[in-house]
Design a protein around this motif. Sequence first.
Motif, PDB file in Angstrom:
ATOM      1  N   GLN B  89       0.855  -1.183   0.000  1.00  0.00           N
ATOM      2  CA  GLN B  89       0.000   0.000   0.000  1.00  0.00           C
ATOM      3  C   GLN B  89       0.888   1.229   0.000  1.00  0.00           C
ATOM      4  OE1 GLN B  89      -1.673   1.818   3.492  1.00  0.00           O
ATOM      5  NE2 GLN B  89      -3.725   1.199   2.830  1.00  0.00           N
ATOM      6  N   THR B  90       0.571   2.143  -0.884  1.00  0.00           N
ATOM      7  CA  THR B  90       1.358   3.370  -0.935  1.00  0.00           C
ATOM      8  C   THR B  90       0.479   4.544  -0.571  1.00  0.00           C
ATOM      9  OG1 THR B  90       2.484   2.345  -2.784  1.00  0.00           O
ATOM     10  CG2 THR B  90       2.995   4.654  -2.370  1.00  0.00           C
ATOM     11  N   GLY B  91       0.959   5.316   0.393  1.00  0.00           N
ATOM     12  CA  GLY B  91       0.178   6.457   0.865  1.00  0.00           C
ATOM     13  C   GLY B  91       0.510   7.715   0.112  1.00  0.00           C
ATOM     14  N   LEU B  92      -0.090   8.824   0.545  1.00  0.00           N
ATOM     15  CA  LEU B  92       0.111  10.109  -0.115  1.00  0.00           C
ATOM     16  C   LEU B  92       1.581  10.520  -0.117  1.00  0.00           C
ATOM     17  CD1 LEU B  92      -2.747  12.605   0.817  1.00  0.00           C
ATOM     18  CD2 LEU B  92      -2.097  11.723  -1.432  1.00  0.00           C
ATOM     19  N   ASP B  93       2.223  10.307   1.044  1.00  0.00           N
ATOM     20  CA  ASP B  93       3.619  10.719   1.161  1.00  0.00           C
ATOM     21  C   ASP B  93       4.569   9.606   0.724  1.00  0.00           C
ATOM     22  OD1 ASP B  93       2.847   9.099   3.155  1.00  0.00           O
ATOM     23  OD2 ASP B  93       3.450  10.403   4.822  1.00  0.00           O
ATOM     24  N   GLU B  94       4.046   8.715  -0.122  1.00  0.00           N
ATOM     25  CA  GLU B  94       4.846   7.633  -0.710  1.00  0.00           C
ATOM     26  C   GLU B  94       5.350   6.643   0.334  1.00  0.00           C
ATOM     27  OE1 GLU B  94       5.019   7.095  -4.037  1.00  0.00           O
ATOM     28  OE2 GLU B  94       3.709   8.855  -4.170  1.00  0.00           O
ATOM     29  N   GLN B  95       4.823   6.730   1.556  1.00  0.00           N
ATOM     30  CA  GLN B  95       5.237   5.710   2.515  1.00  0.00           C
ATOM     31  C   GLN B  95       4.490   4.424   2.213  1.00  0.00           C
ATOM     32  OE1 GLN B  95       3.534   7.810   6.041  1.00  0.00           O
ATOM     33  NE2 GLN B  95       2.936   5.724   6.606  1.00  0.00           N
ATOM     34  N   GLU B 126      -6.816   7.832  -3.025  1.00  0.00           N
ATOM     35  CA  GLU B 126      -5.577   8.587  -3.260  1.00  0.00           C
ATOM     36  C   GLU B 126      -4.592   8.336  -2.140  1.00  0.00           C
ATOM     37  OE1 GLU B 126      -5.524  12.488  -4.495  1.00  0.00           O
ATOM     38  OE2 GLU B 126      -6.471  11.873  -6.379  1.00  0.00           O
ATOM     39  N   MET B 127      -5.194   8.107  -0.939  1.00  0.00           N
ATOM     40  CA  MET B 127      -4.339   7.893   0.224  1.00  0.00           C
ATOM     41  C   MET B 127      -3.830   6.466   0.287  1.00  0.00           C
ATOM     42  SD  MET B 127      -6.429  10.575   1.751  1.00  0.00           S
ATOM     43  CE  MET B 127      -7.449   9.911   3.022  1.00  0.00           C
ATOM     44  N   ALA B 128      -4.438   5.596  -0.423  1.00  0.00           N
ATOM     45  CA  ALA B 128      -4.042   4.193  -0.342  1.00  0.00           C
ATOM     46  C   ALA B 128      -4.125   3.570  -1.727  1.00  0.00           C
ATOM     47  CB  ALA B 128      -4.933   3.448   0.650  1.00  0.00           C
ATOM     48  N   ARG B 129      -2.969   3.495  -2.365  1.00  0.00           N
ATOM     49  CA  ARG B 129      -2.896   2.815  -3.660  1.00  0.00           C
ATOM     50  C   ARG B 129      -2.324   1.433  -3.415  1.00  0.00           C
ATOM     51  NH1 ARG B 129       1.041   5.953  -6.176  1.00  0.00           N
ATOM     52  NH2 ARG B 129       1.204   7.212  -4.273  1.00  0.00           N
ATOM     53  N   VAL B 151      -8.832  -1.892  -4.885  1.00  0.00           N
ATOM     54  CA  VAL B 151      -9.540  -2.572  -3.799  1.00  0.00           C
ATOM     55  C   VAL B 151     -10.859  -1.845  -3.580  1.00  0.00           C
ATOM     56  CG1 VAL B 151      -9.463  -3.209  -1.367  1.00  0.00           C
ATOM     57  CG2 VAL B 151      -7.390  -3.327  -2.762  1.00  0.00           C
ATOM     58  N   GLN B 152     -11.927  -2.607  -3.705  1.00  0.00           N
ATOM     59  CA  GLN B 152     -13.258  -2.012  -3.619  1.00  0.00           C
ATOM     60  C   GLN B 152     -13.744  -1.995  -2.176  1.00  0.00           C
ATOM     61  OE1 GLN B 152     -15.470  -2.140  -6.732  1.00  0.00           O
ATOM     62  NE2 GLN B 152     -13.839  -2.847  -8.075  1.00  0.00           N
ATOM     63  N   LYS B 153     -14.750  -1.174  -2.009  1.00  0.00           N
ATOM     64  CA  LYS B 153     -15.421  -1.141  -0.711  1.00  0.00           C
ATOM     65  C   LYS B 153     -16.073  -2.508  -0.499  1.00  0.00           C
ATOM     66  CE  LYS B 153     -18.766   1.714   1.660  1.00  0.00           C
ATOM     67  NZ  LYS B 153     -20.161   1.520   1.701  1.00  0.00           N
ATOM     68  N   GLN B 154     -16.007  -3.015   0.724  1.00  0.00           N
ATOM     69  CA  GLN B 154     -16.620  -4.322   0.991  1.00  0.00           C
ATOM     70  C   GLN B 154     -18.142  -4.201   0.911  1.00  0.00           C
ATOM     71  OE1 GLN B 154     -17.163  -7.608   0.877  1.00  0.00           O
ATOM     72  NE2 GLN B 154     -15.145  -7.773   1.831  1.00  0.00           N
TER      73      GLN B 154
END
Lengths: 662, 298
Positions: B89-95, B126-129, B151-154
């Motif tokens: 999972q990649t966040g906004l700040d690329e973490q 956007e926050m979780a790719r 990843v879709q909403k459950q």
Amino acid sequence: MKWIYIVITVLLSIPNLYAQSTIVQKDTTKVLQEVNVSAKGKKKIKTDTKLAVSVDEFLASSQSISFIKRGAYAWEPMLNNMSSERSSVTIDGMHVFGACTDKMDPITSYVETNNLSTVAIKSGQEGNLHGATVAGSIDLQRKNTAFGLDKKMSGNYQTGFEFNNKQYFNLADLSYSGQKFAADGSISFRNAKNYYDGNNKEVKHSQFNKFNSSLGLAFKTGERSALRVDAIYDKAKDVGFPALPMDLWLSRALITSASYKQLFEESLVQFWDTKIYYNAIEHYMDDTTRPENLVHMDMPGWSTTYGLLSKIALQRGDYSSEIQLNAYDNLSIAEMRMYPQDRSNRTMFAYSWPWVTTRFAGLSNNNSWNLSARSHIIVGGSLGVNYNYSKYVEFNWIFHPGAPQEKTRLLPGLHGSYHMSIDRFDFSAGVGYGHRAPSISEAYGYYIYNSFDRYDYIGNPNLKNEVSYETNASIGYKTDRLGIQAKVNYFYIQGYIVGKILSMGSPMNYQSVGVKGYTALDHANIFNLALSGHYDILPTLHWKGSLTYARATDGRGGNLPFIRPLSYQSSLQYQHKQFGIQTSINGDAIQRDYSPEYGEDKTPAYQIWNLSADYSLPIRKVNLTLQAGAENILNAYYSTYADWGNIPRMGRNIFTSLKCNF
Amino acid sequence: MEKIILFLTVLCYALTSCTKEKTDYEAEINTIIPERTQFEEVATIQNGPYTLRIEALGGKLYKGYNEVRLKISSQGQPRVSEATLLPIQTGLDEQTATCPHLHQLTYKADNDYFEGYIVFTDESSEMARWDLQFGFIANKQQHNSIQHVTVQKQSNKNLNMISFIGSDGEQYIIALVAPQKPKVAENDLVAGIYKLNKPTTGSTLAFYSQAEGYTLELDPRMPEPSMGNHSSPNNKDLLPGADGLYHGVVNYTMTGNWTLNFILLNQQGRIIKGTVVPDDFTPGVAGVKSELHIDILF
């Protein structure tokens, strides 16, 4: 059990087979006897003080029947102080099963007095002709006009008004008797508003509306044979049940049958009567009239039955016998849907009867031997196979994991009695033994709310058969003017099914306080005593009276619920030419032996006084009878031991009726 | 007479047709719960002569527990018998972070595919790719592929998950695995319980491992106020099974909304998270939920 299906399918698929067979009914003595019986029966459907009665009121006048009442309509008949699942209630031998889990529709609610000729009540195992029973049988027998009567057309019309609940009723029936064709038809309407109790307070939700019609057509198909098709259609709408948290929106029943009867002359076999039947009931409860309810619920129920019965009567000399085959297939479905307070949320659904199939096939036999002119014995037995299948058995598994989806039970029954008359006395003594299978609710019911003890009831598919051992005796004395009779019976019932509080689960219905599961008591004892007498004080003045007492315990000294306390009835009838006057009192003593464990409280004693007068007026061929009277003249405020939730009974009720028959 | 019988027959049918239709109970559950029974393609990756086909139920990945299959077809090449998976999972700040998953995929020789699971902790945004990294060894050579996935909403509440920090300071995830489509019945309840391990030195990613030897106490209740905190009998707490998942029994007495109230106990029987819920019957009042609970609906 498949063969029952096959037989029924074959019989249903070739109805014209009957039409093509050529056999006719002759005016033998047998037929004439039947006419007599039904003519007598017609007189029977009334009470001491009332000529125009409902089926319930009529049954209530019988000593052996008491009623659980949830309102003004559809009372549940209890035979020998046992609830309706212990007795076999049939219409002309046909099994009909109510579609309501709360017993709001006993079978007696689907007929009307003007399509019945009589009601045959048999106590204990003597009543096992139509199927397995413990308490006995109630057979509602329809009108059945014979062929070739002198009077081709006959009819009745009754109308009346009862002031307390503004009930008006119109009942009409018409019979035709031809040489080759006979017909009976009836139609009735009843409409009642809320009734008022002895404190002149309105008992809300006690209204009812009933429509009933019936049609019977008989065709002579040969010298001594006939084909008969019958149908009853009954519809009750907007019926209030003040003792329950819900009312009835609609219930409909269609009860149909086709029968073929062959008479035999001068042979061992007297007649052979075979009938196939089908009935369907739908029942929809309604709580939209009860805004105080926290939860809105839908509780529809359906019951469909296919059946076959075939009866042969034999007679030779002092011996007579009847053999009957009974088979039926019933599917009972009841749903429960609860609506959340936020209607946008998902509704909550469960089956309270998870599509339960019951199939029964049994053979019954009753024999009577006249040992001498003064004594005879009756010996009989029955053997039935009862099969149950729960389609959505996973509902049952929640409380009874691993319970079988199918269950087959063997239901034997035996009875014997000896009857003797010496001079003015007659005696009888008898014994009986029989099994019954648990009812659908007892075996497969799921969260059925019982508003009496406020528990949700769960069925148990693993319940054993209830086994009854009974003994009964009677003694009577009769002169021209006097008759007295005493009857006793005693039942020792093993595995008596009752609801016991479960330590697991939590209530589903919001009014409920807990969950009870149907379980079997080790045994229960039920004792019934009935004394009755009549005396003709003058040729025109007659007295009748009766006293009943019952005692029932659960085997550990505790009382069983719904056992009638000491009760009495006494009536005087005076007849002068066309004018008659009747008065009666009836009441119950204080209910000493009540059962707090099953939600009962002590019901005080009460006494009711009724009075009526009638006048008959023959106008040419039409006989008019007018009646007016009052029930509960003193406007007593009371409720009986079997009034659900102690709802008060009706206060003073002035009734009028007009009857004409030709 | 035939006419009369015919008339009566027609009348019978007219009168016996029910006023209200019976509920099709099984179909009704289907309208609430999307049926996902077939493994369908999520994505295909080409890696030289190798084609990697990622499959999931219904061809989509959802937040929560997902069973995944990887089919590797190799034209003319020797069969691949080992494969690994790593969701990133990649966040906004690329973490970057990962989620509970089976790293070393299990090879199913009968059907020639690899099997594993992924518990997505967030739906794509956007926050979780989300990317899936696959590795496999073929011809003694390490091959790597990466595939972006959504990843879709459950949409099935019966596969909901919860993530929390326990009293021991550790981070846990509980994800429902089964039943996908409950019934008014005894249902075998299966859940995955995962614990976040501290990142090993030299690695930026913190991995989850299956929690072992814990107990998940269960108390199912209906949250609808009018149901008055209704519960069901004969439920069984969830205990670890041989497959690394936790198995118990939940009885649903009717359809609708239910809350699974949990208490998570560690190997020593200490409460990691969760509170005892009152069992009073309180019509009109919604029952109190455990601090640790998952809502379901069927």
